[in-house]
Write an enzyme that holds these catalytic residues in place. Structure first.
Site, short mmCIF file in Angstrom:
data_model
loop_
_atom_site.label_atom_id
_atom_site.label_comp_id
_atom_site.label_asym_id
_atom_site.label_seq_id
_atom_site.Cartn_x
_atom_site.Cartn_y
_atom_site.Cartn_z
N LYS A 79 0.86 -1.18 0.00
CA LYS A 79 0.00 0.00 0.00
C LYS A 79 0.90 1.24 0.00
O LYS A 79 1.96 1.24 0.64
CB LYS A 79 -0.85 -0.04 1.27
N SER A 154 -9.72 1.06 2.96
CA SER A 154 -8.87 1.89 2.11
C SER A 154 -7.78 1.13 1.37
O SER A 154 -7.25 1.63 0.39
CB SER A 154 -8.22 2.97 2.97
N SER A 178 -9.75 -1.33 7.17
CA SER A 178 -9.17 -1.08 5.86
C SER A 178 -8.39 -2.24 5.26
O SER A 178 -7.99 -2.17 4.10
CB SER A 178 -8.27 0.16 5.90
#
Lengths: 486, 476
Positions: A79, A154, A178
C-alpha cells in the site's frame, strides 16, 4: 495451473523445491500487471529496478540453499502508505505527490531482509480514509470480480492486486477495517494484527491509536508467513509490543476441535444483507462441523463503535495531518503570506473526505467540546474493550460478517459518507479494542461477489485466529473473471 | 503616579534546555551552533511515518530538578500534543505534557526571598528556529526536538527585582544540577512572565498579561517594570487591563500587544497516542541523585571559615566551587586563592574555567614553599600564576624561574657582615635608637642577594649582629 496463480504458501513451496525461480515469478507478476492493471488500477507505481535486483539476490540465495525464509523470492506489493527509501510515497494524496522518503519503514526493512521482492506501491483511499479506494487522488481501483464495483478500502489496491493474482501477497493498513473489508470484497484473506504487534514506524499515520499494519494473501498460510516476517518489537515504535512472536505457521496444522466460537447478536442485526448473513452462518456451521463449540454472546456497546470511531480517529487525524503544511515537503501552493500559503496548500492538496475528517477531528478537540466528544468517546472505547474482555472469558474467538454487504458499485456511496462509514460497522470495534481480526472468504452472493467472514481474537493471540481461519477457509480457489480472461 | 498604591503579582514560566547529548525523541545531536539543518532526521523533521522514541536521559534530568525543588514526582505522567501551525514546528504539534506532568508542587529557594512556589515542571520538545532573511524566511530545525523542561512558578513574586532574583537563583540551581547551561544568549534558558496588578489590600488577582521575548535579566526587570507602570496607569485612568500576550521591545524598552485573548491559539491538547504513559519506578526515582544546591554550598563554606562575600563569589559559579573543593585544605586560604589569583587569571584570559590546565590539589604545595621560607610571598604569587597558566609542578616552577630564597645562614651571614661594614654611619644611628633602619639593612642585603634572600632570616641576623635597637629612643 500456472505457479503464479497459486496461493502464496504453495508458491513458497515451489520456490523451495526449485520448481520455479524468483526471476520467473517476478516476470510473471510484471506481465500480469501489464496485461490487467490497466483495467484494475491497483498499482500507483512499479519498482521494477529494485524488484529485479531483489529477485536476482533471492535466486542466488535459493541456489546456495540459504534462503532468508519462506518469503525469499516471492513478489509482493505495498500500500502506498509505507515509506520506502528512494521510492515516491504519496499515501494516495496530491499533497504528497513527488514525495520521496529518505528511509524505509520498519516493515519494509524487515520484508527486504526476508527476501520479499517488492514490485510496487498500491492504490488506496487518501491517507487511508475511505472504504472504497475512490478517495484516492489518483483515481479509483476496480474490483477484479466486477469492474463496475469497488474493491473496498482503504487498502483496495492491495486487495485487488492479490485477488487478481498480480502478486501473491500484499500489505495494507487497517484503522477501522481497511484490510479486512477490502479482503472480504475481493475474496482473499486479510489480517489486522493486535495493536502493537507490528511496528508502525515509517507507516504514514492516519489515527495513531488505531492504525495497524497487516497482510493480504489468497491463503491463510500465506498470511501467516507474511505476518511472521514483520511482527515484533521495534525500538522506533514505542507502542510496539515486546512480547515474543510465536511460530504462526506451526500453529496452523493443529485442529480446532473444542475451541469455543462466540457469535455476537449485535453483529447480525439491521443493515446486514441476507445473502451475506446466509454465507456467514454457513461458515459458522462449517466451524461447528470441525468440532468448534458455537456460543451466543453479546457485545452490547458495539453499536456505539462507529460514532466513537469517528471522533477518536478524526481527532488523531486532525493532528497527524497537520505536518502537511507545504513548508518542508510535498505540495505547496503559491501564496504571498504564510497563512495564505497554509490555507491554499491544504485546500488544494487534500481531497474532500480528508478535509471533512480534519474538520470533524479539529472540532472534537476544540476548547469547550473536548469533554463532550473526545473524552466521552474514550470512555465508550473503554466500554467496547471491556465487552470483548468479558466475551473472551468464555470464548476463544468471535465470528461475524466482515462487512454488511458485498462489493458496492463505484460512486454508489460516494455522496453519502454515513452509508460509506457503515460498511465498516463490524470491523471498527476491533480497532477500538486493539484486537486482532482476520477476514477470510466464505462463499459468494447471487451476483457472484465474494462474502467475507471475520474472526476476532484475544490480544496477541494471532495463533488461534490463524488456526481457526486456516480450518475454515474454502479449499478451492475460484479465480475472478479478470484472471480467467487474461 | 500611584504605583505605590498597587501590588504587582508576577509569575514566571521558564523553559530550560536539558543538557542531554541527543534530542528527546530521536538520536540527533543537541550541539548548539552547527550549520542549519545538519542535526536532523526523519523524527525531528516530522517526516511522514516517523515516530518519537523517548530519551530516558531527559526524564532523569527532569526528575533531578523535581527532587531538588521538592516536587511530587508522578509515577505515571502523560504526554500530550499541543497543536498549532508554525513553520518552525515540523509536526504541527509539540509533544509536551498537559494534564499529568512529571513534577508538581515544590519550591525554589531564593536568597532574601525564602522559597518561591512552583506549580509544576513538565517535559517537552523544543521547536526549530525561523530565520528571517532578505527575500524570504528560512527554517533551521537543529533545535527541533531538543529536550526542555518548563518550570511554571506560582504568582508569588511582587516586583521586577524579585522576579530577577528568582530567575538568577533558578538558573544557578539548574546549573548546579548539571541539567542546563544557563545560557540566556543562546536561548537555552528562556523566560515568559505573567504580570498583573491589584490595589493593595485587594485579594482578587488582576487581569494578567503574558510577556514574551525577555531573554536577559536586565530585560526581565525592564519589561516587568514597564508593564506594571502601564497597567497601573491604565487602571488609574479608568481603563481596564486586557488579557493578552505582549512582546517586549528591548530597543525601546516597552511592551506591545502581540495577540489578544480572542486571537489566542486553541491548542487542542490531547494525549499523545504515539507514546505510552511515562512511568517512573521507585528504583529510577531512588537512583537519581541531587547534588548540593547553591544555598547549601554557601552555608557549607561559611561553616568552614570562608568569609560570606568570598563564599557568595565562589558559589556564583559551580566550577569555582569545584576548584575550591579540589584544593582540599585550608578552606579560607583556598577561597582567597579562588577569588584572588584564579579570578584574576580568568579575567585576564590566562585560564579557562571550562578547561583548567592545572590541578588545584597542587596549590597547597605552593603555600608550603612559602610558609617554610623556601620562597618569598612575592615569589609565591608568581608561582601560583604560573601554575594556573601551565599546570607545571610548583617545585619545577621555582627551579626554572630561580625563585628559591637563600636561607643558608653561612651565606647570609657573609652578606650581613658586608652590609654592616659598608654602612658604619647607619649602624651608628640604628644603635642610637633608629629601629626603622633595620629595613634599610635588609634591603641592602637583598640587593646583594639579587632578591633571593629570606627576609625573615636576614632580619634575625641583623638583629643578632647589631643588638636590638632601643625602641624607647625612637619614640622621642
Amino acid at each position: 495451473m500456472k505457479t503464479d496463480l497459486l496461493p502464496l504458501s504453495q508458491i513458497s513451496d515451489a520456490l523451495a523445491s526449485g520448481e520455479v525461480s524468483p526471476e520467473a515469478l517476478l516476470e510473471a507478476s510484471l506481465a500480469r500487471i501489464r496485461a490487467v492493471d490497466g483495467k484494475l488500477h491497483a498499482f500507483l507505481r512499479l519498482t521494477e529496478n529494485e524488484a529485479h535486483a531483489a529477485a536476482k539476490a533471492a535466486a542466488q540465495r535459493r541456489a546456495n540453499r540459504n534462503p532468508a525464509g519462506p518469503l525469499d523470492g516471492i513478489p509482493i506489493a505495498l500500500k502506498d502508505i509505507y515509506c520506502m527509501e528512494g521510492v515516491e510515497t504519496t499515501c494516495g494524496s496530491k499533497i504528497l505527490r513527488g514525495y520521496i522518503p529518505p528511509y524505509d519503514a520498519t516493515v519494509v526493512r524487515k520484508l527486504k531482509q526476508a527476501g520479499a521482492v517488492i514490485v510496487g506501491k498500491l492504490n488506496m483511499d487518501e491517507f487511508a480514509m475511505g472504504s472504497s479506494t475512490e478517495n484516492s487522488a489518483y483515481g479509483p481501483t476496480m474490483n477484479p470480480w466486477d469492474l463496475s464495483r469497488t474493491p473496498g478500502g482503504s487498502s483496495g489496491g492491495s486487495a485487488a492486486a492479490v485477488a487478481a493474482r498480480l502478486v501473491p501477497g500484499a500489505f495494507g493498513t487497517d484503522t477501522g477495517g481497511s484490510i479486512r473489508q477490502p479482503a472480504a470484497m475481493v475474496g482473499c484473506a486479510g489480517m489486522k494484527p493486535t495493536y502493537g504487534r507490528v511496528s508502525r514506524y515509517g507507516v504514514i499515520a492516519f489515527a495513531s491509536s488505531l492504525d495497524q499494519v497487516g497482510p493480504f494473501a489468497q491463503d491463510v498460510r500465506g498470511v501467516a508467513y507474511l505476518l511472521a516476517a514483520v511482527a515484533g518489537y521495534d525500538e522506533n515504535d514505542q507502542t510496539s509490543s515486546k512480547r515474543p512472536v510465536p511460530d504462526y505457521a506451526a500453529a496452523l496444522g493443529r485442529g480446532v476441535s473444542g475451541l469455543r466460537i462466540g457469535v455476537a447478536r449485535e453483529y447480525f442485526g439491521e443493515g446486514l444483507s441476507p445473502e451475506v448473513e446466509r454465507a456467514v452462518r454457513a461458515g459458522i456451521e462449517r466451524l461447528r462441523g470441525l468440532g468448534c463449540e458455537v456460543r451466543d454472546i453479546s457485545l452490547p456497546n458495539s453499536p456505539h463503535a462507529i460514532a466513537t470511531y469517528y471522533i477518536v480517529a478524526t481527532a488523531e487525524a486532525s493532528s497527524n495531518l497537520a505536518r502537511y503544511d507545504g513548508v518542508r515537503y510535498g505540495y505547496r501552493a503559491r501564496a504571498g503570506q504564510l497563512l495564505e500559503m497554509y490555507e491554499k496548500t491544504r485546500a488544494e492538496g487534500f481531497g474532500a473526505e480528508v478535509k471533512r475528517r480534519i474538520m470533524l477531528g479539529t472540532y472534537a478537540l476544540s476548547a469547550g467540546y473536548y469533554d463532550a466528544y473526545y473524552l466521552r468517546a474514550q470512555k465508550v472505547r473503554a466500554l467496547i474493550r471491556r465487552d470483548f474482555d468479558q466475551a473472551f472469558a468464555t470464548v476463544d474467538a468471535v465470528v461475524s460478517p466482515t462487512s454488511p454487504t458485498t462489493a458496492f458499485r463505484l460512486g454508489e456511496k460516494l455522496d453519502d459518507p454515513l452509508a460509506m462509514y457503515l460498511s465498516d460497522v463490524y470491523t471498527v470495534p476491533v480497532n477500538l479494542a486493539g484486537l486482532p481480526g482476520i477476514s477470510i472468504p466464505c462463499g459468494f452472493d447471487s451476483k457472484g461477489l465474494p462474502v467475507g467472514l471475520q474472526l476476532i481474537g484475544k490480544p496477541f493471540d494471532e495463533e488461534t485466529l490463524l488456526r481457526i481461519a486456516r480450518a475454515a477457509e474454502p479449499p478451492g480457489h475460484r479465480l475472478p473473471p479478470i484472471v480467467e480472461d487474461h | 503616579m500611584a504605583v505605590a498604591d498597587f501590588e504587582p503579582v508576577i509569575g514566571l514560566e521558564v523553559h530550560a534546555q536539558l543538557l542531554t547529548r541527543s534530542k528527546i525523541f530521536c538520536g540527533c545531536s543537541t550541539r548548539f551552533g552547527a550549520p542549519p539543518n545538519t542535526q536532523v532526521c526523519a523524527v525531528c523533521l516530522g517526516l511522514p511515518g516517523a515516530l518519537p522514541a523517548l530519551n530516558r536521559g531527559a526524564v532523569v534530568m527532569a526528575i533531578k530538578a523535581g527532587k531538588a525543588f521538592g516536587c511530587r514526582i508522578a509515577e505515571r505522567s502523560i504526554w500530550a500534543r499541543k497543536n498549532y501551525f508554525y513553520p518552525d514546528l515540523p509536526k504541527g504539534y509539540q509533544i509536551s505534557q498537559y494534564e499529568l506532568p512529571i513534577c508538581s508542587g515544590g519550591a525554589v529557594p531564593v536568597p532574601g526571598l525564602g522559597k518561591i512556589g512552583l506549580e509544576r515542571i513538565h517535559l517537552e520538545e523544543d521547536a526549530g528556529k525561523n530565520i528571517h532573511a532578505e527575500g524570504g524566511s528560512e527554517v533551521d530545525l537543529n533545535r527541533s526536538g531538543v529536550p526542555l523542561i518548563e518550570i511554571v512558578g506560582k504568582p508569588e513574586l511582587r516586583s521586577a527585582e524579585e522576579a530577577s532574583e528568582y530567575l538568577k537563583a533558578l538558573r544557578l540551581a539548574l546549573i548546579y544540577l548539571g541539567i542546563n547551561d544557563g545560557n540566556l544568549e543562546e536561548g537555552s534558558f528562556r523566560c515568559d512572565a505573567n504580570v498583573s496588578v491589584r490595589r493593595k489590600g485587594e485579594s482578587k488577582l488582576g487581569t494578567r498579561v503574558e510577556l514574551k521575548n525577555i531573554n536577559s535579566f536586565r530585560f526581565v526587570r525592564q519589561a516587568i517594570e514597564y508593564e506594571i507602570a502601564r497597567q497601573v496607569e491604565l487602571i488609574e485612568g479608568g481603563g481596564k487591563v486586557a488579557q493578552e500576550t505582549r512582546l517586549f521591545d528591548n530597543e525601546k524598552g516597552v511592551t506591545r500587544p502581540m495577540r489578544s485573548k480572542e486571537e489566542a491559539n486553541d491548542y487542542r491538547y490531547f494525549p499523545e497516542p504515539d507514546l505510552p504513559p511515562l512511568l517512573v519506578s521507585r528504583e529510577l526515582l531512588d537512583s537519581v541523585t541531587v547534588p548540593k544546591l547553591p544555598q547549601e554550598v554557601v552555608e557549607m563554606l561559611g561553616a568552614a571559615g570562608v568569609p560570606a562575600a568570598d563564599a557568595r563569589a565562589i558559589v556564583s559559579d559551580p566550577r569555582l566551587v569545584e576548584v575550591h573543593r579540589r584544593i582540599g585544605v585550608d578552606a579560607k586560604r583556598a577561597a582567597l586563592f579562588v577569588v584572588g589569583e584564579l579570578a584574576r587569571a580568568v579575567n585576564e584570559n590566562e585560564a579557562d574555567l571550562g578547561a583548567l590546565k592545572f590541578d588545584p590539589a597542587l596549590v597547597p604545595a605552593v603555600w608550603k614553599l612559602q610558609d617554610s621560607g623556601a620562597i618569598s610571598s612575592t615569589a609565591a604569587k608568581e608561582v601560583l600564576a604560573e601554575l594556573i597558566r601551565t599546570g607545571e609542578a610548583p617545585e619545577k616552577i621555582v627551579e626554572r624561574k630561580g625563585l628559591a630564597q637563600v636561607s643558608d645562614s653561612a651565606a647570609l651571614e657573609a652578606v650581613v657582615d658586608a652590609v654592616i661594614a659598608r654602612h658604619p654611619a647607619e649602624v651608628e644611628k640604628y644603635k642610637g635608637g633608629k629601629a626603622s633602619l633595620l629595613g634599610f639593612f635588609v634591603g641592602q642585603a637583598m640587593k646583594d642577594l639579587k632578591g633571593k634572600g629570606n627576609p625573615g632570616a636576614l632580619n634575625g641576623l641583623f638583629k643578632k649582629k647589631l643588638g636590638e635597637a632601643d625602641g624607647t629612643h625612637k619614640a622621642k
